[in-house]
Design an enzyme around this catalytic site. Structure first.
Site, PDB file in Angstrom:
ATOM      1  N   ASP A  62     -36.738  44.485   7.115  1.00 39.37           N
ATOM      2  CA  ASP A  62     -37.976  43.511   5.726  1.00 39.37           C
ATOM      3  C   ASP A  62     -39.033  45.075   6.322  1.00 39.37           C
ATOM      4  OD1 ASP A  62     -39.576  42.129   3.427  1.00 39.37           O
ATOM      5  OD2 ASP A  62     -40.150  41.318   5.559  1.00 39.37           O
ATOM      6  N   ASP A 110     -42.891  44.619   4.674  1.00 38.14           N
ATOM      7  CA  ASP A 110     -44.673  44.207   5.044  1.00 38.14           C
ATOM      8  C   ASP A 110     -44.455  43.008   5.588  1.00 38.14           C
ATOM      9  OD1 ASP A 110     -45.258  45.871   2.050  1.00 38.14           O
ATOM     10  OD2 ASP A 110     -44.233  44.147   0.561  1.00 38.14           O
ATOM     11  N   ASP A 140     -40.388  39.062   8.711  1.00 36.71           N
ATOM     12  CA  ASP A 140     -41.125  37.932   9.395  1.00 36.71           C
ATOM     13  C   ASP A 140     -41.306  36.996   8.763  1.00 36.71           C
ATOM     14  OD1 ASP A 140     -44.093  37.988   6.873  1.00 36.71           O
ATOM     15  OD2 ASP A 140     -42.702  39.261   7.101  1.00 36.71           O
TER      16      ASP A 140
END
Length: 220
Positions: A7, A9, A182
């Site tokens: 991922d 961001d 996250d």
């Protein structure tokens, strides 16, 4: 050969590139700040809570791409990379990406944020494969609509599978597969790889990772 998916961001970046782009174009007067800033913040809170109406968000975030001339967009993005993104790129994230690349792993960054914003960031990490939500274009101009399935939640699985299929591969082609994220929004894809890794996770993902025995790391 192994596969490493990341991922972007709040995983490889210290912050969210989509939200930061919204702030940046407000500051540069490219959109009406009074109208855009509040909605940008509202959508971001819904994303973090896992309650985002992604279709409504995409209409919102892609509208400026259609309204602003492409040459101006490209100039703004070049400035955005220097003034915002360079400071958001986590050195430990860069090192982890490089570790997988040096090991000969197939590496891709898989992000819900649209490719206009993210493709240059992915290249800055030294990664060739960017799986992102695609902003549609006609005659060299953005239409303000997405093309195909957004790379969001379960959509990331479909988009990764389609990408691998284009290489005559699938998730079972690899001895080991990693996905680093996250966000609770990435639970679907995290649940499919052999090595799910929660990176500085939000509370929901942290609880799930700890319960499931997944790795939990920090890149900050």
């Amino acid at each position: 050969m192994n596969l490493a998916l990341f991922d972007l961001d709040n995983t490889l970046l210290r912050g969210d590139s989509d939200h930061a782009w919204g702030e940046f174009i407000c500051e540069r007067g490219a959109v009406n700040r009074a109208e855009y800033e509040a909605r940008n913040n509202e959508f971001y809170e819904h994303y973090k809570a896992g309650t985002l109406d992604n279709a409504a968000f995409l209409r919102f975030v892609m509208a400026p791409l259609a309204a602003i001339p492409r040459a101006q967009l490209d100039a703004l993005h070049a400035e955005f990379m220097q003034s915002r993104i360079a400071g958001m790129m986590l050195p430990q994230g860069q090192a982890l990406v490089r570790k997988h690349l040096d090991a000969g792993d197939l590496v891709a960054i898989v992000t819900a944020t649209n490719a206009f914003i993210t493709a240059p960031i992915v290249r800055a990490f030294g990664v060739s494969h960017c799986i992102a939500t695609i902003p549609a274009q006609e005659n060299g101009r953005f239409t303000g609509e997405p093309r195909g399935l957004p790379a969001f939640k379960e959509g990331k699985i479909t988009r990764v599978n389609t990408w691998l299929e284009s290489l005559a591969l699938n998730l079972q082609s690899f001895d080991k597969t990693w996905f680093y994220s996250d966000s609770l929004n990435d639970l679907p894809l995290l649940s499919l790889v052999t090595n799910p890794v929660a990176v500085d996770p939000d509370p929901t993902l942290r609880a799930h990772a700890e319960k499931s025995g997944w790795s939990v790391i920090s890149l900050r």
